[in-house]
Each structure stands twice: as structure tokens, then as C-alpha cells.
Design a protein around this motif. Structure first.
Motif, PDB file in Angstrom:
ATOM      1  N   LEU A 105       6.349   1.955 -11.065  1.00 52.83           N
ATOM      2  CA  LEU A 105       4.924   2.028 -10.790  1.00 52.83           C
ATOM      3  C   LEU A 105       4.517   3.493 -10.648  1.00 52.83           C
ATOM      4  O   LEU A 105       4.922   4.160  -9.691  1.00 52.83           O
ATOM      5  N   PRO A 128       6.386   9.274  -1.021  1.00 54.50           N
ATOM      6  CA  PRO A 128       5.259   8.411  -0.698  1.00 54.50           C
ATOM      7  C   PRO A 128       5.419   7.700   0.639  1.00 54.50           C
ATOM      8  O   PRO A 128       6.526   7.407   1.077  1.00 54.50           O
ATOM      9  N   SER A 181       0.741   5.802  -0.373  1.00 53.97           N
ATOM     10  CA  SER A 181      -0.041   7.041  -0.389  1.00 53.97           C
ATOM     11  C   SER A 181       0.858   8.181  -0.827  1.00 53.97           C
ATOM     12  O   SER A 181       1.998   8.302  -0.367  1.00 53.97           O
ATOM     13  N   ARG A 182       0.362   9.028  -1.711  1.00 53.94           N
ATOM     14  CA  ARG A 182       1.087  10.226  -2.090  1.00 53.94           C
ATOM     15  C   ARG A 182       1.093  11.219  -0.934  1.00 53.94           C
ATOM     16  O   ARG A 182       0.219  11.209  -0.084  1.00 53.94           O
ATOM     17  N   GLN A 230       6.379   8.441  -8.405  1.00 51.18           N
ATOM     18  CA  GLN A 230       6.456   7.080  -8.898  1.00 51.18           C
ATOM     19  C   GLN A 230       7.398   6.306  -7.993  1.00 51.18           C
ATOM     20  O   GLN A 230       8.156   6.876  -7.213  1.00 51.18           O
ATOM     21  N   PRO A 267      -0.611  -2.581 -12.509  1.00 55.30           N
ATOM     22  CA  PRO A 267      -0.086  -1.451 -13.269  1.00 55.30           C
ATOM     23  C   PRO A 267       0.142  -1.791 -14.731  1.00 55.30           C
ATOM     24  O   PRO A 267       0.127  -2.964 -15.127  1.00 55.30           O
ATOM     25  N   TYR A 327      -0.817  -1.568  -4.580  1.00 52.13           N
ATOM     26  CA  TYR A 327      -0.208  -1.808  -5.885  1.00 52.13           C
ATOM     27  C   TYR A 327       0.393  -3.208  -5.932  1.00 52.13           C
ATOM     28  O   TYR A 327       0.813  -3.750  -4.907  1.00 52.13           O
ATOM     29  N   SER A 345       0.837  -1.190   0.000  1.00 49.71           N
ATOM     30  CA  SER A 345       0.000   0.000   0.000  1.00 49.71           C
ATOM     31  C   SER A 345       0.873   1.241   0.000  1.00 49.71           C
ATOM     32  O   SER A 345       1.926   1.269   0.639  1.00 49.71           O
ATOM     33  N   VAL A 387      -4.702   8.832  -7.913  1.00 46.06           N
ATOM     34  CA  VAL A 387      -5.225   8.246  -6.682  1.00 46.06           C
ATOM     35  C   VAL A 387      -6.621   7.693  -6.966  1.00 46.06           C
ATOM     36  O   VAL A 387      -7.481   8.401  -7.507  1.00 46.06           O
ATOM     37  N   ILE A 407       2.301   6.400  -9.417  1.00 51.22           N
ATOM     38  CA  ILE A 407       1.325   6.497  -8.323  1.00 51.22           C
ATOM     39  C   ILE A 407       0.705   7.883  -8.241  1.00 51.22           C
ATOM     40  O   ILE A 407       0.119   8.242  -7.223  1.00 51.22           O
ATOM     41  N   GLN A 408       0.823   8.672  -9.348  1.00 49.32           N
ATOM     42  CA  GLN A 408       0.269  10.024  -9.282  1.00 49.32           C
ATOM     43  C   GLN A 408      -1.252  10.041  -9.318  1.00 49.32           C
ATOM     44  O   GLN A 408      -1.874  10.973  -8.824  1.00 49.32           O
ATOM     45  N   ASP A 432      -3.736   3.532  -1.904  1.00 51.61           N
ATOM     46  CA  ASP A 432      -4.000   2.488  -2.892  1.00 51.61           C
ATOM     47  C   ASP A 432      -3.039   1.341  -2.645  1.00 51.61           C
ATOM     48  O   ASP A 432      -1.927   1.545  -2.145  1.00 51.61           O
TER      49      ASP A 432
END
Length: 375
Positions: A134, A176, A114-115, A122, A220, A148, A112, A139, A136-137, A146
Motif C-alpha cells: 500500500l 508510519p 500517518s506519514r 509504503q 488502493p 486504508y 488508519s 496524503v 502511503i506517500q 488516512d
């Protein structure tokens, strides 16, 4: 007596370490970071020392986060599982040695993330010699968290798993937050029925899904030669993902797993299968909604050879599906089966959603049946 007690504790510790090092399906040892550094190994939230977090090695600016703590910029950080997590600053990484793997077997890592304050975050995930990026921008949840997935094929019985933040921001803490790292062995994809030419058409084989996180797992985009966390299938996109769902938290047309196309036309779910040019085939699948509040006319297009079937499902966001069939003639020795959401949909909380695809099969039409079709 004290010597014998100490000996027993030593044997018990040896057994526990031996069990943990085998990496069974589920959380890695201290995969949820609930075991943290001692106070003398920290400067505020900054972790000092390469091996200060049990079972992990760190590099660069790594913070140890407690759920609900307020950052210098006023932001309050939440943690999805338990009470603790880590944040990766500029060019920082965490790693753990995976052991007990079977050479040649594919594995999927789920974690998991989070930004925070960076805009185009990324993560580089690697299990040498394989690696992947990956994005991750985007959400996909209202909580900001999220899960991944990343897959690899074991070249050796042991290897280092590395999660690295390659970003360079003005604020070194703009990176992150990572929590709940797990692993799962992936079995070779099989055909779900004797006459089904597709592998893993029911999506039952896929990445590890955390039982206590109600938002599924993102699969992804990947290159065609990458190992897929969703055996048999590839996600084609630049930066977007599809979502792997479990029946414990979502409506699934059949079985216990399905896929939600959450990125509109920006991502496609693809499988390539051997066919005979000129022969007729039938592609069957279920399309519906995940009972996650995604309401409206959800449209998914299915493609195979020159065939195309647009399906519009009127969703109330409470679950349900329709069964669909596309008949087509193969034009080559390899045919791509493609599913793509043809709209961008949002739930009432503003998060992305889309149509659910499940129970996919591709069967060859027998010659006498093909004659009946054209009579």
C-alpha cells in the motif's frame, strides 16, 4: 467464596476471549492500541518484548505513541481515534492472529496510518499466503491521517494479519504511525437491479468505515487477480487510490456509500462485464460532489467499448449530482466500464478531491428499442 469468585472471573475471561477471537465486523481486539505495554516493557517510547502490546505481536523497532507527545525532532504526533497508537520503524511489523473466519470468504482490513519523516513510505500488508503493498506517500487529508483498506480471501479459519514497514531510513524512527485496525467480511457482489449487468453498482458493499473518522477509506491500486476491498471493482493505478465515502460524513447521490475519484487521471475505477459483440447497451451513472468543499468544474469521463462520455459537473462543494447516460455497441465478449477524473482538484485546505460516482448501471438495449434509436 474467594475460590468461587476466582472461578467466575476465569469463566468470564474465557467467554470474553472467545468472543474477541471470532473477529466480528469492527475493531480487532485492542485494534486501537488503547491497551499498552507496562512501564517495565518500554525504553522511552520504544516497546521492548514481542508480546508487550496486548493482543499483538511486534518485531523490530516499534514505538508506543501517546497523542500530543513531542518527538526528538520537535514534531508533535496526533492520534485519530483515542489517545494511543504505534509507530513502525525500519523493517518493523505488528501482527495479530485472525480467527473464526469462513474459508473462501473475502475480508477487508481497514486501518488508519500517518506519514512521519520518510518521503516515500509504503506498507506491506499480508494475510498469508496473500500480500499487498500500500503506497502511503500521498496524503489525502489535512490532518495527515488516512484510512486504508486491504482485502484477502480466507484460505483457512485462522491466519496472521501482518502490517510491515519495509523502509530503511537513516533515522530508525522515521516510519508510519498506525491506529484503528478493523476487519469486515465482504459479501459476494450482486447486481443492484434485475437488469443491471454490473455488480455492486451502488457501491454499498465495501471496506469497513470507521464511524468516528470523517475522511472515508482509501481503496488502493491492485492487480487484476487481487481481491478488491470494493467487490466487483478494481482500481487501476501505479500509486494512487480512490476514496470510499459514507453518507454520514459526505453527500452521497444514492444509498449510504459512493466513490470519490481523488487522484485525477492517475487512477481509474474499472469493472469488466460480459457482453455480446454488436449489441447495444446503456451505461447510466450519477456524478457529483461530496459536499466536502471540492468546488469548480469537476470532470469525469466514462468509457465503455469505443464509447466515451465526458461529464462536467459545476460544483459549489456543497453536494449535488447529475444523472448521465452513455449508449454504445459492444465490440467484444468482455467490455470494460471505466470511470476516471480528468482533472486534479483541491479543497481550500489544499487536500486532493474530485468528482463522486455512484448508482452505476449497465443494461442491454432491447432489439425493438435499438431499432427506434436508428430510425
Amino acid at each position: 467464596m474467594e475460590g468461587r469468585a476466582s472461578s467466575r472471573r476465569g469463566v468470564l475471561l474465557f467467554l470474553l476471549v472467545g468472543v474477541a477471537s471470532a473477529n466480528p465486523d469492527g475493531l480487532l481486539p485492542n485494534g486501537n492500541f488503547e491497551q499498552g505495554p507496562d512501564k517495565y516493557q518500554m525504553n522511552g517510547t520504544w516497546v521492548i518484548g514481542r508480546k508487550s502490546i496486548p493482543c499483538w505481536e511486534i518485531s523490530g523497532f516499534v514505538e508506543y505513541i501517546v497523542s500530543g507527545q513531542q518527538q526528538d525532532n520537535g514534531m508533535v504526533v496526533a492520534v485519530p481515534e483515542g489517545a494511543r497508537a504505534v509507530r513502525l520503524g525500519n523493517d518493523a511489523s505488528i501482527r495479530q492472529r485472525l480467527t473464526g473466519m469462513t474459508r473462501g470468504t473475502s475480508y477487508s482490513v481497514t486501518f488508519s496510518a500517518s506519514r512521519t519523516c520518510a518521503q516515500a513510505e509504503q506498507l506491506n500488508v499480508s494475510v498469508a499466503p496473500e500480500s499487498g503493498v500500500l503506497p502511503i506517500q500521498t496524503v489525502y487529508t489535512s490532518s495527515g491521517w488516512d484510512s486504508y483498506s486491504y482485502a484477502f480471501r480466507a484460505r483457512h479459519s485462522a491466519a496472521w494479519l501482518v502490517i510491515h514497514n519495509p523502509g530503511v531510513e537513516e533515522d530508525p524512527a522515521c516510519g508510519p504511525v498506525i491506529d484503528s485496525v478493523a476487519i469486515k467480511a465482504l459479501h459476494p457482489p450482486s447486481r443492484t437491479a434485475k437488469d443491471n449487468m454490473l455488480k455492486n453498482g451502488d457501491f454499498e458493499e465495501g471496506p469497513y468505515v470507521f464511524p468516528d473518522t470523517p475522511w472515508g477509506v482509501l481503496v488502493p491500486p491492485m492487480d487484476e487477480d487481487d481481491v478488491s476491498p470494493l467487490p466487483g471493482w478494481t482500481v487501476m493505478s501505479d500509486t494512487k487510490a480512490v476514496k470510499y465515502l459514507d453518507a454520514a460524513h459526505f453527500a452521497v447521490p444514492r444509498g449510504s456509500r459512493a466513490v470519490e475519484l481523488v487522484a485525477g487521471t492517475e487512477a481509474a475505477l474499472v469493472q469488466e462485464v460480459r457482453t455480446t459483440p454488436g449489441r447495444s447497451y446503456t451505461l447510466s451513472f450519477s456524478a457529483g460532489d461530496a459536499a466536502d468543499g471540492c468546488a469548480g468544474a469537476l470532470r469525469v469521463d466514462a468509457y465503455a467499448a469505443r464509447g466515451r462520455l465526458p461529464v462536467s459537473y459545476e460544483s459549489r462543494g456543497t453536494g449535488g449530482f447529475v444523472r448521465n447516460e452513455l449508449e454504445f455497441a459492444a465490440v467484444a465478449n468482455l467490455t470494460r466500464v471505466v470511470f476516471q477524473s480528468m482533472g486534479h482538484y483541491m479543497k481550500p485546505d489544499g487536500t486532493l478531491c474530485g468528482p463522486v460516482v455512484d448508482d452505476v448501471s449497465l443494461v442491454a438495449v432491447h432489439k425493438h428499442a435499438a431499432r427506434r434509436l436508428f430510425m
